[in-house]
Structures are given as C-alpha cells and as structure tokens.
Design an enzyme around this catalytic site. Sequence first.
Site, PDB file in Angstrom:
ATOM      1  N   PHE B 151       6.077   1.923   5.182  1.00  0.00           N
ATOM      2  CA  PHE B 151       5.637   2.065   3.784  1.00  0.00           C
ATOM      3  C   PHE B 151       6.473   1.273   2.799  1.00  0.00           C
ATOM      4  O   PHE B 151       6.011   0.959   1.710  1.00  0.00           O
ATOM      5  CB  PHE B 151       5.669   3.554   3.384  1.00  0.00           C
ATOM      6  CG  PHE B 151       7.054   4.051   3.074  1.00  0.00           C
ATOM      7  CD1 PHE B 151       7.609   3.907   1.790  1.00  0.00           C
ATOM      8  CD2 PHE B 151       7.843   4.639   4.054  1.00  0.00           C
ATOM      9  CE1 PHE B 151       8.899   4.351   1.517  1.00  0.00           C
ATOM     10  CE2 PHE B 151       9.120   5.073   3.788  1.00  0.00           C
ATOM     11  CZ  PHE B 151       9.659   4.935   2.515  1.00  0.00           C
ATOM     12  N   LYS B 175      -1.639  -2.427  11.740  1.00  0.00           N
ATOM     13  CA  LYS B 175      -1.736  -1.032  11.308  1.00  0.00           C
ATOM     14  C   LYS B 175      -0.628  -0.806  10.288  1.00  0.00           C
ATOM     15  O   LYS B 175       0.531  -0.604  10.640  1.00  0.00           O
ATOM     16  CB  LYS B 175      -1.581  -0.064  12.473  1.00  0.00           C
ATOM     17  CG  LYS B 175      -2.129   1.331  12.103  1.00  0.00           C
ATOM     18  CD  LYS B 175      -1.364   2.483  12.668  1.00  0.00           C
ATOM     19  CE  LYS B 175      -0.131   2.838  11.917  1.00  0.00           C
ATOM     20  NZ  LYS B 175      -0.221   3.212  10.503  1.00  0.00           N
ATOM     21  N   GLU B 178       0.151   4.377   6.383  1.00  0.00           N
ATOM     22  CA  GLU B 178      -0.964   5.116   5.783  1.00  0.00           C
ATOM     23  C   GLU B 178      -0.589   5.662   4.416  1.00  0.00           C
ATOM     24  O   GLU B 178      -1.420   6.223   3.715  1.00  0.00           O
ATOM     25  CB  GLU B 178      -1.424   6.249   6.725  1.00  0.00           C
ATOM     26  CG  GLU B 178      -0.405   7.349   6.960  1.00  0.00           C
ATOM     27  CD  GLU B 178       0.648   7.009   8.027  1.00  0.00           C
ATOM     28  OE1 GLU B 178       0.825   5.808   8.342  1.00  0.00           O
ATOM     29  OE2 GLU B 178       1.296   7.948   8.526  1.00  0.00           O
ATOM     30  N   CYS B 283      15.529  -1.350   4.503  1.00  0.00           N
ATOM     31  CA  CYS B 283      16.372  -1.329   5.702  1.00  0.00           C
ATOM     32  C   CYS B 283      17.589  -2.216   5.509  1.00  0.00           C
ATOM     33  O   CYS B 283      18.524  -2.174   6.307  1.00  0.00           O
ATOM     34  CB  CYS B 283      15.590  -1.742   6.942  1.00  0.00           C
ATOM     35  SG  CYS B 283      15.041  -3.431   6.891  1.00  0.00           S
TER      36      CYS B 283
END
Lengths: 498, 498, 498, 498
Positions: B151, B175, B178, B283
């Site tokens: 995200f 992918k 979400e 990160c």
Amino acid sequence: MNEVNVIGHLINGEMVNDDVRTQAVFNPATGAAEKKVALASKQTVEQAISAAQTAFPAWRNTPAIKRARVMFRFKELLEQHADTICRLIGEEHGKISHDAAGELQRGIENVEYACGAPELLKGEHSKNVGPNIDCWSEFQPLGVVAGITPFNFPAMVPMWMFPLAIVCGNCFILKPSERDPSSTLYIAQLLKEAGLPDGVMNVVNGDKEAVDVLLSDERIKAVSFVGSTPIAEYIYATANANGKRCQALGGAKNHAIIMPDADMDNAVNQLLGAAFGSSGERCMALSVAVAVGDEAADALVEKMTEAMKNLSVGAHDKASNDFGPVITQAHKDKVEGYITSAQNQGATIVVDGRQPHVEGYENGFFVGATLIDGVTADMDSYVAEIFGPVLQVMRVKTMQEAMQLINDHEYGNGTCIFTRDGEAARYFSDNIQVGMVGINVPLPVPVAYHSFGGWKRSLFGDLHAYGPDGVRFYTKRKTITQRWPSSGVREGASFAFA
Amino acid sequence: MNEVNVIGHLINGEMVNDDVRTQAVFNPATGAAEKKVALASKQTVEQAISAAQTAFPAWRNTPAIKRARVMFRFKELLEQHADTICRLIGEEHGKISHDAAGELQRGIENVEYACGAPELLKGEHSKNVGPNIDCWSEFQPLGVVAGITPFNFPAMVPMWMFPLAIVCGNCFILKPSERDPSSTLYIAQLLKEAGLPDGVMNVVNGDKEAVDVLLSDERIKAVSFVGSTPIAEYIYATANANGKRCQALGGAKNHAIIMPDADMDNAVNQLLGAAFGSSGERCMALSVAVAVGDEAADALVEKMTEAMKNLSVGAHDKASNDFGPVITQAHKDKVEGYITSAQNQGATIVVDGRQPHVEGYENGFFVGATLIDGVTADMDSYVAEIFGPVLQVMRVKTMQEAMQLINDHEYGNGTCIFTRDGEAARYFSDNIQVGMVGINVPLPVPVAYHSFGGWKRSLFGDLHAYGPDGVRFYTKRKTITQRWPSSGVREGASFAFA
Amino acid sequence: MNEVNVIGHLINGEMVNDDVRTQAVFNPATGAAEKKVALASKQTVEQAISAAQTAFPAWRNTPAIKRARVMFRFKELLEQHADTICRLIGEEHGKISHDAAGELQRGIENVEYACGAPELLKGEHSKNVGPNIDCWSEFQPLGVVAGITPFNFPAMVPMWMFPLAIVCGNCFILKPSERDPSSTLYIAQLLKEAGLPDGVMNVVNGDKEAVDVLLSDERIKAVSFVGSTPIAEYIYATANANGKRCQALGGAKNHAIIMPDADMDNAVNQLLGAAFGSSGERCMALSVAVAVGDEAADALVEKMTEAMKNLSVGAHDKASNDFGPVITQAHKDKVEGYITSAQNQGATIVVDGRQPHVEGYENGFFVGATLIDGVTADMDSYVAEIFGPVLQVMRVKTMQEAMQLINDHEYGNGTCIFTRDGEAARYFSDNIQVGMVGINVPLPVPVAYHSFGGWKRSLFGDLHAYGPDGVRFYTKRKTITQRWPSSGVREGASFAFA
Amino acid sequence: MNEVNVIGHLINGEMVNDDVRTQAVFNPATGAAEKKVALASKQTVEQAISAAQTAFPAWRNTPAIKRARVMFRFKELLEQHADTICRLIGEEHGKISHDAAGELQRGIENVEYACGAPELLKGEHSKNVGPNIDCWSEFQPLGVVAGITPFNFPAMVPMWMFPLAIVCGNCFILKPSERDPSSTLYIAQLLKEAGLPDGVMNVVNGDKEAVDVLLSDERIKAVSFVGSTPIAEYIYATANANGKRCQALGGAKNHAIIMPDADMDNAVNQLLGAAFGSSGERCMALSVAVAVGDEAADALVEKMTEAMKNLSVGAHDKASNDFGPVITQAHKDKVEGYITSAQNQGATIVVDGRQPHVEGYENGFFVGATLIDGVTADMDSYVAEIFGPVLQVMRVKTMQEAMQLINDHEYGNGTCIFTRDGEAARYFSDNIQVGMVGINVPLPVPVAYHSFGGWKRSLFGDLHAYGPDGVRFYTKRKTITQRWPSSGVREGASFAFA
C-alpha cells in the site's frame, strides 16, 4: 531575388542573421533558387563558440538524467512536427515524403538512444585495487564540440551527432550543408522548446570560412564530419594538427554479392530500395551487385529489369514517387557522365535513366533508375562513388573472386551477401574488409544502439559514429585512485576531544 | 453504502468486475470508507493469466525498440496525468500531494530506464571460441510474470516491476494493495493508451485467494513481491517450491550514524524528511539515529526538537502539510503502541506525536512526528519495524559500536552515515552489512539505473529489484554455440551445377 | 579390507580423518573396492565451516588481483600435475585418459576465467545522479559458500564453482561425490601450494549427513549443486527455506535434430563423441537424435551403425579405448534395463551394447555403445535420463514436430540442430525451450567466459553456473549513494584558523 | 671498442644484426659505454614488418583463449627471469633493483590483464533489431601495429602495449629506446619460449630512420608512442597523415595539493617516493607540491627536509640505495641547470642535490634529491618537465588557487590531493583538468584493468593506453546485421523432395 527568404543561424537560442555573404538554395525538383542562406563570417562562428563556451559549465554539471529528459521531450516534438520537417527536406533536398520520414525516424532513433545517457555514462568502479585503495573511471564531457554534415541526410546525420554529444554534457556547434539547411535549423530550434538551455546547441550556416574557424579555434575540442573522402581527410588532418579529437566519415562503394543459392526474388526486392532509394545519394547505397556465376547474374538482371519498370522518379510531395531528383544540376551531369563513361568503356546499359521526362518538372535535376551490366573493375564508373540511382552488375566465377573485388576497393563502408548458407555468410562477414556487413540485408546501417563506421578510406578516426563509440568519442576518461589515511574520526579514542 | 464505486480489475485491456467479494477502501484522512474494491476469485485471476499467455508470443517477438516506444509514450502520459494520479494516491493512501508527486516521479524514472531496453538486452558475442566456432548469449523473456505490491507506494513500487518486465518481452499480472488500488489501476490503463497490446498488462485486485493463484498457477514464471518480511518469506518459499523465479522484498530498520564531525544542521535537515516523510511508511524510512558521543547526541536531539516544531501533519490536499495519516486505524494504534512501549521500557519521549489534533479531520488516522531518546537495542520499539513517523535516538561511544548495532539487526535494507571524513565513510560503506548505503544521504534509494535491494532478511532472492538486476530477473539466459560445416556453396567447384 | 587407504577431508589446509563411518570406493573397470572414503559427521563439517568462517575476513579484504594470482599459480600446478589427476579420475570413475584430460582442461578454463577477477568484479559508477551526488555499486563476497558435486566430472564440475567463488572473496566448502573423491581432493590440495591461505578452501567427503549440515548451518550463505533433478529440487527448496542463495542443476535429455540438408558425415562424426563419450554419463550427452524425414533417418542410422563398429569400450589406462565403464554395477543394470525396455516397447536395437566382453576386465561395469531406432515419446527409455552410452533415434516428418518433442520434454539443458540453412538455425535457436543450443555443435557446453545453464527442470535458480552469472551468484550487490556537504576545508575563508 | 657486445634486433623469432650503424649504450652509474646497439636501416625494419605481415593471418584466426594462453605462460617466464630482467634494467638505465622489480611487476600486471582476452573481446549481440533481424559487433584486430617506447621504463611501457595488441590478434613491431634496449629484448625473447609463433612479435632497435619507416609504411596500421610532448605531437600528426591509428603520450608536470587538514606525515612519506623514486624520471613523478596556507607549507618543508636526510643515491645493484643516476651526462647537466635557474630566479634551494659524491662511481650521472621552496609559476623550473629528483614547493592561499595553477599548466597527466575531507576530494577530482587523479595517492597510475592517459598536451589521441581503452585501440569494430529469408528447409512442405 531581393524578396527571398534568407536563412540565418541559431546562436545562443536565437535566430541570427548579420552576415553579408549568402548563397542560393535550390528546389531540385523545380530547379529554382527559392531561398538564400547566410554564410557565416569568422565573427559569427566565434559568437556561436562563445555562446557554447558560456553555457558549458552549467550544462556539464546538470545530472545526466536531466540532460536525458531534454531528449525525451525532443523526441516528442520531432514526432509532432514530422510533417513540417519532411516537407522542408523535400523542398531543398528533393527526397520523397516517405523517404524523408524514414530519414527522420532514423534520426529519432539516435535521440532515443541518447535518452539512456545515465546508463551509457556509467564508469567502472574497482574496490580494493590495493589495500584500502579504490579506483574508478568517469567519462567527462569534452566542452564545445562541432559537427559538419552533408546535404544527403539533413535531418539524420546531424542527429547522429548532437543528441549524443549534448546528452554527454557537451555544447554543440553544427554546420549543416548549405544546400538544404532549413530542416536542420527547424530541428535545432525544437531543442529549445524541449528545454535545452540557450547556447548548448548552435547552428551556423556557411562554407569553408566557417569550417576553418571550427577547425582552428582552440575552444573547439572535437569535430565530427560526414562527407566525401577528400574533404574527410582534410578535416581529419587539420583538426588533429590543431589538437582536436576528430572522426571524419567519407565515401563509399557498397557491393552486394549474389550467391547462386540466394532467394533471388527477395534479393531483387531488397536491392531495388538499396540502389535507387533517395536517388542513390546515400553513403550506404548499394551500387554494385556482384553475381557469382552467370546463372545468378542472368536471373538478377532479368528480374531487376522487370522490377525497375515500376519505379517512378519525381517530386518530393507525391507519395507514389519512389525517389526524387539529385541535389544539383552539376551533380545530375556528373551522374549521367558516369553512365555514359561505362557505356563507352564497354558495359551494357540495360535500363537507361538518363534525361528522364518528369511532367511539370522539366527543369528539375532528375536522373532515372539505371541498370548497367558487364561492369569491370577498371571502369571509371566502378572506381568512383557515383552517388546517383545507378546499379552496376559485375559477374564473377567464385565467391572468393567477389570478395577480392570488395577487399581491393579503396572504400570499406558497407557490404552485403545474399545467400541461404550459414557457412558462406559466416566466412564472408569474418573476412571481408568492410566495417558494416549485411547478411541478406542490403543496407546494413547499424541500429542506433550499435555504431556506424566504415573501414579503409571510408572513415578517419578510431571510433565509429553514434552508439557506444559515439559516447566514447564525446567524452574523455578520467581515472581516480583514492586512499584515505587512517582516521582519528573513526577510532574511538579520538572522541574524547571531538 | 450501495452507491459506492466498486473498483474492478484490468484484464486484457478491459475493466472487469464480476466478483462477489469486495472490501472497503478508506480515505485515511477522514476515516471514511468511500469506495469498495472487488476481490478477485480464482477464476478471475486465471482469466487474467490466460489473457497474458495469449498475448505473449506476439509481444515476445516485437523488437525491443518497439516495446520501448510504448514506454516512451507511457512516460508522456504519466506526466500529463500526474495530477490525477497524485489525487488518487492522496485519497486512498493519505500522502500529501508533493510527496505523491515525488513517488510518481520515482516511478517514472523506472519507465525512463525501461526506454533503454535495446541497450539493456544486449547479449555477449564471442567470435572464434574455437576454430570457426562462435558463441553468444541472448536474454529471452520468461513469459507471464506477476507482481504483488504494498500500500505504501501504490504508484512507484508497481513501476519498479512492470515497465521493465514488459519491455523485456514478458506479459504481466499485477496484484496491487487492496487498500489503495485506484492510482495503480489508473496508471495501468494509461499503458493501453500508450499503445500496449491488450493482455500484456493486467491488474487483479484481491487478497490471499488471488495471491495463491499467482503462486501456484504453472503459467506464472516469476513473482516479484514487496511487503513485510514474514509475507515475503512465505511468497519466496511458495513460489520457489512451485518452480517459479522469485524476488521478495521485506521489512527494514534503517539506521543513520551521526559522527561527531558531521555537519549537524545538514544532518537534521536531511533526517527530518527521511524519518517523517510519508508518515514513515517507507521501507527506506530512516527510523533510528545512532549518535556517536554524547555531544553529538545532545546537539542532534536539541536541533531536531526545534526543527520538528515546524512539521505539520494533515490531509493530502493541503500542500503545506508535511505528511499525512497512516493507512488504517489499526496501524495508528500499533504505531502509538510502540511509542508507549518505548516509554514504558525506559526511553524518553522528547516530542510526542500521539493523538494529534487535526482540525476538521477528527476521524483520520493521524500520528504526529515523534522523537524518542535513550532507545536501547532490547526495546520492542527498536526490534520491530514501526512504519510510522517515529525517530528513535540511540547513544553510543564509538563508530564501531554503532556499526555493530546495525550489523546485529535482522534487517539490512538501508543505512546512512553523517560525516565529513573520507576514511570514516569508506570504512562504513565497506563493512556495514546493509545493501543500500548513504554517505550523508539518509534515504539511499538507488536511482533507477542502479538496483534496489537490502541484505539479510530484507530481501529474499539473488537479484535486486529494478535496474540492471531487474533486467536479469525478468529474462533467462540462452547460450548458443554455432559452427558451420564447410560449404560447397562457398567453394568454387560447386558452381558448375549451381 | 583393513589395509585399504581411507580418503579423508581437507580442512583448514590439512588432511583430516577422524570419522567413524566410511564407504567403499570402486574401480569400475575391475569392479573391485580398492579404497574407502570417510563420511563426514556433523562435527567434521562444522569444523570445516568454522575454518572457512575464520579465514573469511582476511580473504575478503585481499585485493582481487592478489586473489587472482593464486589462480594463476593454480593453473600452472594443474597443468603440471595433469597426469596424476587424470589417473585418479580413471581409477575411480573409469574415464579414459584422453577424456579425463579433456575434462581437466575444461576445468582449467574456469580457473583461467577466474584469473580475470579484477575485471569481472568491477561495479558501475555514476557521477552526478543528482547535484553533487554520486552512486556506485560494489559486488561483495557472500562469506562461506558450499558446493555439492556429482561423480561424473570429479575435476570439472567442482572447478565450475570454487575457483570463481574463491576469487570473488568467498571461502568454500566442497562436498564431492563419495564415489570418486580422490582427484577432487588432489586438486584442492594444489590450491595450498598455489598460495591460498588455509581455510579458504575445504573439502569434506560424506553423504546426506554432511549435505544436511551444509543446507542448514546458517554460516553457509550459498549452495551450488549439480546432480539429478529430484535431488536438485530438494537441495534448492531446503537451501532457500534456510535463507541461502542456491543454484541447483539437475537432469537432462538432450536432442539433436538432423535436418534433411545436414552434412550427414559431419553429423555422424559429431554425434559419435556426443552420445558415447564418457559412456554417456554427461548431463550434456546427446542421447536422442531426431531425424526429419525418413531419408535423413535412414542415412543417419546406416552411417552411425557403420561408424560405431570402430568404437571400443575398456579400461581408463588404454588410450585407444573410446570410453570406459559406467560408475557402478547398479548403474550398469539400470542402463541395460532401459535398453531392454525400449526393445519391449517396440523399438529396434540396431547396435546392442549390453553385456560386452572386455578382455581382462570381466567384473567391470561396462556397457557397449548402443543404437536404438524407432523410439517414440511414450517409451520409458525416452522419458528418463539414461546416463549411459545409448543413442536413440526418433523419426519425424517436420522440423516443427521435432521442436515440439523437445519443448514438451521436462528437461531443457542442451540441444542441437544439424543443418546448413541459416534460417532454420536461427528459428530453432530462437524458439527452442532449452538453455544451451548448438548449431552443428552437438555438445553446446558454453565456454568458461559464458555461463552454463539449462531451462525447465534442468536448473533451479535465476542464475546459471560459472561465467558472468557465476560471478553474480557468488557476490552480493551493495549500492552506495554519496553526497558531501559543502566544506569549510575547501573554501578559502576557513584557512585563517586551519 | 671492437670487442663490445652489439645488441641486435628480434625479427621473426631470431636475433638479427646486419646493420652498419651502431650507437653506444652507457652504464649511467659508471659513465662507461659498455655496449653498442645496432641502428636498424629501412631494410631491416621492412624485414620485420614483412615477418609480422606473414604471421598475421594465422594469428588472427587463433582463438582468443589460445592467444591468451601464450600470455599465461609469458607471465610465468617473466616471474622466473625477474632477476635477470632487473639486472639488465639496472645496468643500462641505472634503476635500483627494488625499483626495477616494481617496474617489472607493473608490466606483468598488463600481461595478467591480457590473459582475460576472451572476456575483453566480447562484442554486443542484439536479437530482433527488426523482425527476425539480428545485429552484433565484432572487434577484429588491426593487422601489424607498432610501439615506440622511452628509456625510463624499458620493461613496463612496452608491456603497456604489446601484450594487449598481440592478444587481440595483432602482430607487433616494437622500437624500444636505444639507450637501454637489453631488458626489452630479453623480455621479447621470452614470448617465443611462451609459445608465440615467430613473426607475431618483433623488436627493432634504431633511431629516426627506423621510426620513420614505422610511421610511413602502409602495412603498419597503428602506432603507440610514449615519450616527450614535441615528439609525441610529431608522431601523432605523421601517423595520422599516413592513415594510421595513433595514440601518443607525452610530457607531464604533476602537482600535489597539500591541504591544511592533510595527514602531513603520511603526505611526506608518500611524496618522498613519488618525487625521487627512479630519480624522478617518470611521467607520473610528483614534481610540484602546492601547499595551501603557510602553515601547511612550513610543515611540509620542515618534515620533508628531515625525511630527505635518509635518502641515498647510488648504483643499481645496492638494494639500500633509494634511487640511481639519471640516464646521461647531458641529462644530469640539464637537471642541475634547472635547479640553478630556480635559484637564480628567486627560489630557495632547501636541499641541494647538485654534484653529489657517490663513492666509487665518480663518473656516474648522479643528481641528489633536491627540495626547492618558493617556486612560482613564471620560473623556468616550473614551466618545463625536469625529469629529475627535484621537488618544488609552491605556496598558495586557497585550494581554488592551487587548482587554477594545475589547470593552467599545459600538461594534464597526473595530480593528487592530500586531505581528509570528502568534499574537498570530490570537488578536486571532478573539476581538475587532469586525466589521472589521486586522492591521498601521489602516483595515481591506474591499475592495469583501468586505462592510463593524461589530458591536454600529455596525450594525443582519443583512447588511453592499456586496459579497456587499450583493447579498443588495438581492435576495429565490425557490425553485422543479419536476416535470413524464409526457408523451404524449415517448412514442412519441402520435405516431400528432401
């Protein structure tokens, strides 16, 4: 002629035109001198050099990725304005629109390559060349560099040079051909719109006076040239004598070998474009077909004769034309002279393109597609670069004989073999004394991410044009060796007083 | 909630939405669930894989330069639509507009790198490895490959993957997270406009059901993942067990060493953005400052405290805000929990960002910038990756001690040293067990033409992400050795019957 | 058997032998168990790992050129002691002396490549990735790495691994095959004489107990494996699950396509060595010939049958023998079983090598050269890797059908086409799903400066063995981004107090 | 003098000596002319060229790895015969044995680099530059190439050239310095023992007559030169005018900047060897120390004066000597003349090395180590390259001023900065107009796997010497573009009649 448009120079981001001397620019399809071009004086050229010199420090320090982004934007603009550029090429060079579009596309490919500058400019880093000693290389720009380009590719050949030179951090002075400068200037102006700082790219039109400034002014660090071999040799010698880096590309005489096992329909189809496209005014034009064995030769001549019936020569703005006029009346006379000389020296004019009739363009500089059979190595038409729509057929008995012909010629730009046989192709490409080799590819112009260069008297210099060699040409290597003495800063004890 | 927009999938060039299951997508600044996202079933994912599989043969055979040109055009479109993309990021992720713009720009840089495909895909050619034997390598695409992304960078991290994968000739299934899929989908749709053939790029939204199809379907040849370490480890093990190539990037705990000779104002200024930018949800966020010597530590804490007064946390659409909310209420609770645990375990909360008041956004998931001093290696807040706007200060006596702390941590993503001393910098970068090292650069994210990758448990796999390693990851090496037997075609004797 | 020589381990520069468990080592030509090899316990392997771990820091910091010089000297020693090495290979593996010499030479080529370490380890340096920011990559060694190697190339396959691993700065633990360890150990001992510090290279003999330590001990950072596919898969999965880098090379089934235009005499001559050399116990052995068209098939079988009459199987020390025994009695039984199964399933045994008589070596594990015609894809002898001197002929109608066979097989190591046609060769090499492709080269093992690797289930891992990929496998990338804050040292004003 | 040994030429693998003209070769420590060297006539040089021309075709076709193996063996022989080589250097050049050993080692490093030929000669391969069109580059040897080398490194400088030229497939003519040819000839003879075919390497001794043949004979394709700038310029211009590739390395004036923060003991220690080693007869000798600030200058002069007390000048065969005589009496006079001129022009001779007494070598050409303070840019001793054991100190106020001095000098070979500060080092290396930069490294001669080259009037040509640029210099690029027309051989239909 006082109402005529006078084409000036692009200096420090502005169009400039203070020069007294001018020269006519012709439309080769009509034969009319519709424009004039200014011929730069020494002062004008020096003004351009000064602008470049001034722009250099900031441009050199601009990160490569930011320099590359100017090229990304430049590519977009070239694509948007392709029609205008092709029209300008057509009006002054005579090239048919589809051919001009092809030229432009080839130029854009060099811009695309230049967009990869951050990758291309990487140096080599070695850790621990000795105990705690590191060594690395940096490729720094040269400073102000110049390009001198020919009439036959007013868009492409300059773009072999300046996009790469500029993206490497150099500033550039371009002297395009005075015969068809408009498309070149138009393209250069797009760079400003693409975000290039003023002074990084400059265009001066001119003749020997301008060239000699570029070859002698000590602020010019390198010169790239494309043109004929005698001039290339002069440019190379003079630039070197004046302490400049130089690469100078000259003439060509490109042969195709037609092997007995060749796919003849494919070969003829390929040769058609390679021999007559752009009226043969290409340094990679395929002007000699060497057939191995009479069977292959007869088939070649027959099929080629048939195929040539569909070729049409005419003005640039009619897309159904295959090719246009040659550049000047003098050049037309010269090309036709070579055809006549071949005839006089014993060759057979199978298809005769001399004095073609082009309806509505009776004063244009047209030569039709010409096929000559029975050419031999002693004929004038064989020795010289004709630079016209003339394909000469030679007949030999063996592949070795064909290769000997090629290796004996003073030029070594491009060559090609038509065969299906892996071994023949490999032997040919290994042993032929030519820099650019095609296997069933008649115009083996390397793609933009390889480099362009002939051998023998087709190129003066160590490094080829554009691609990886182009990057190396436009940069100088700096090697840094570094050792840090042991440090109180690192060792704990020192922190008492830190 | 029935009027809510349901975000679907991009399959074979079309937006598709047949799935039953959905999940709420929140605006983290308001705390409201304004949209829903479809969660792909096994069938939906397989449909995407089939589309990719079908598109592969033609795409693989498309010359690299033509594939690259899609990326050239894609870059233009990304720049044109930057505002929309940044707004979509802001609405679902909460990132302030300038930060979203920065993220997008970093993503575009990977597209720029992908534009160099023809250069990047060159193989190595060796002439005469034996008598008349040649050998060369080709880097062929893998087929259909997948990316699973987090995200925190909905635009950038996917662009670490698919531009390079696609330009290398692969077809792609993405992918995305979400939690904030809209900007990712929007970007993917631009590829079609850029000229990408249908099926080459596909996006499926979903959860573990979708992921498990990607990890098990044998048509998927490789998986790239960015997320937390436990998931990365699972993805890597599962993908490998299923015969897929995999690179899985996990968590981080990035330390900066502040040396006594550091330019402290510069260090504080750099740390401010590196610690709190994007709410620390990076990160590469710099979350631990290790000061060498109390003098440096005291100065750091004092100057940092002062500087933090000017930081403002708030909603994405107010450009004067420095950073936005964290991604969910649960994550807010977790981040604040770590601050409390540090306090409980003996650290000092110098600046406390818990429960900030953001006018007009009382239900938003905000955490203010927090500075903690006196942190030690045994504290929970040190061991874990907090992923919030929290900078922890540790105090050590020597540089060696600081380096030991870093080398002992399970993660090894990024690190930095602030010093003026050449020797200290060189010793640090040589010996630290971390993949990405900054010298006075607190967020040493490699530029797109180098590669991104941590060491230890921050990355699973041999090859780093994007850049040169990315090209190698998305291609497989084929080595060809060729000899042609001697040929009648070439030798003269054979022409009698040719 | 108490007087028998027990082969120990090489640990920290010394031969060590404290292990209780041993296993017989056979001379496959006589069938006698003339030696025993120690099987390392967990403690023994850990001792080796500790030695390597201890040696690592100094070796890592040794300049690459100095590490390379050990390899220069190692090459000299290998050449000086070639006869001894070949004899040791012969006694335990059974390979004929000329074949052993060829194996050793291939191994030495990897040492030669390793001598180029300073060139191979260069990182990439980028100046000005941002204003005054530089970025470069370093390729650092991993630490202690392991190799597990098969019986069939006791000299060469280990030398695919340790010379490169060591020259990159790693320390190495080698577990060679327990069937023929002597030549491997002898070679490893030469490294000490070549100047390698103790502990950098260690050899442990053993079985699964030793292997499992190498796969689980966390000090081992990477594992290279060559063997059968089921073991390769196990090694790869286990090593990965334990956080290690791994490349595991497995089985093969290498096909040659014989095109109708092939030079059949050349093809037969090439196939002879490729199918029967080293008794077919090579992962690159050419074990299936797919003839396109019955005419080619008939010619192939006829000429091959004739040529095979001159082949002789026998003991290693008679140079006129073409190949030797297989490795064990059990393997002999298995190979002959596959021949019988082919016969039973409908193929024709054209030349039958089962139960050959070798005068004076009646207990040796010999199988003679065998040619089987009419093999189909459903036969057991086709599906499995036989690893014996058996060439199977398949007959197809088209090249496409031949390629489909190859692409459908689970292995994808090597393959070859025999043709004179450039287009066929290019289409084949482009589209075949195999990692190493020969064009008229039946054993397309890449030279040492390219990399070795199959596709599909012939290799697990991203990177191929040796060559450029080997360097990448044995190093980890570190990327450093550096900016120096502006400096009082440089600016004049500061010198008042300097 | 009729009993004196006359040193001949190495042509086609044999020592040859038919020339009438000779020249004395002195032992500079004794001042005696102990040998004579033959001076090649035009015919002798042409004989060498013919031998090379004859050897070329076979050598060019020898696989690179086989050419490299000659270099592997050559390295062994050089190491075995190091003592002899160093003695020969000492007797004719005067260099102390440890210094000669260092020179030889540097030469051997270039042989080691040449051993990597298969890696270094790889071309670039691009698949699908268009539909089914591939393109790759090959780097082919030039043919016969020549090297002309100076007296100061009779072993090393030739080995910058011929190992790489030869391993690239060229044949070589070396004309070493006529002052100390014996070690060079001895080395060249080892190549034959290493397995080099006759004619590939040839050595001709001589003067301008020999040089002019090498510059004019059209069979010579390239010339590498190292010497003084006026000769380099002549060589470059002449070779270019005659169509040859050329790189010509000239003079130098290498400055070190001593920053106020430098580790002064380290700097003095480094400068000692860099200034006086090999009597300063090195093109990389550090001859000017520019101290920034009087404090640094005073410290430098004081510590240097102290350190110089331990230096001893003397004959080559006494290992405790630090450096030996200069090359000739004339050169001794010239060096001492520059010292005197500095004195006359206002500088201070801090340590005076004029007319040193060397016991037992009263006729030797010795100059002692000399330190001059207060040197300014207008002094003759500053403008010229002295090429003797003389270190001149200049005093400036700022680093910028120091850099300006360096950038204003006509030479740009090597330079160095002594500092601890990362920023100062980076600014210096970025902006200094010098090709080889040291950071705390006073003799920044690049290691053999990087390239050697100065800027400005220190090097004429695009490409630097040895290393990657050396490979590029000794090869010419050939680019091949290949397409195979569709093939009946591959398509099924054709097999009906196959």
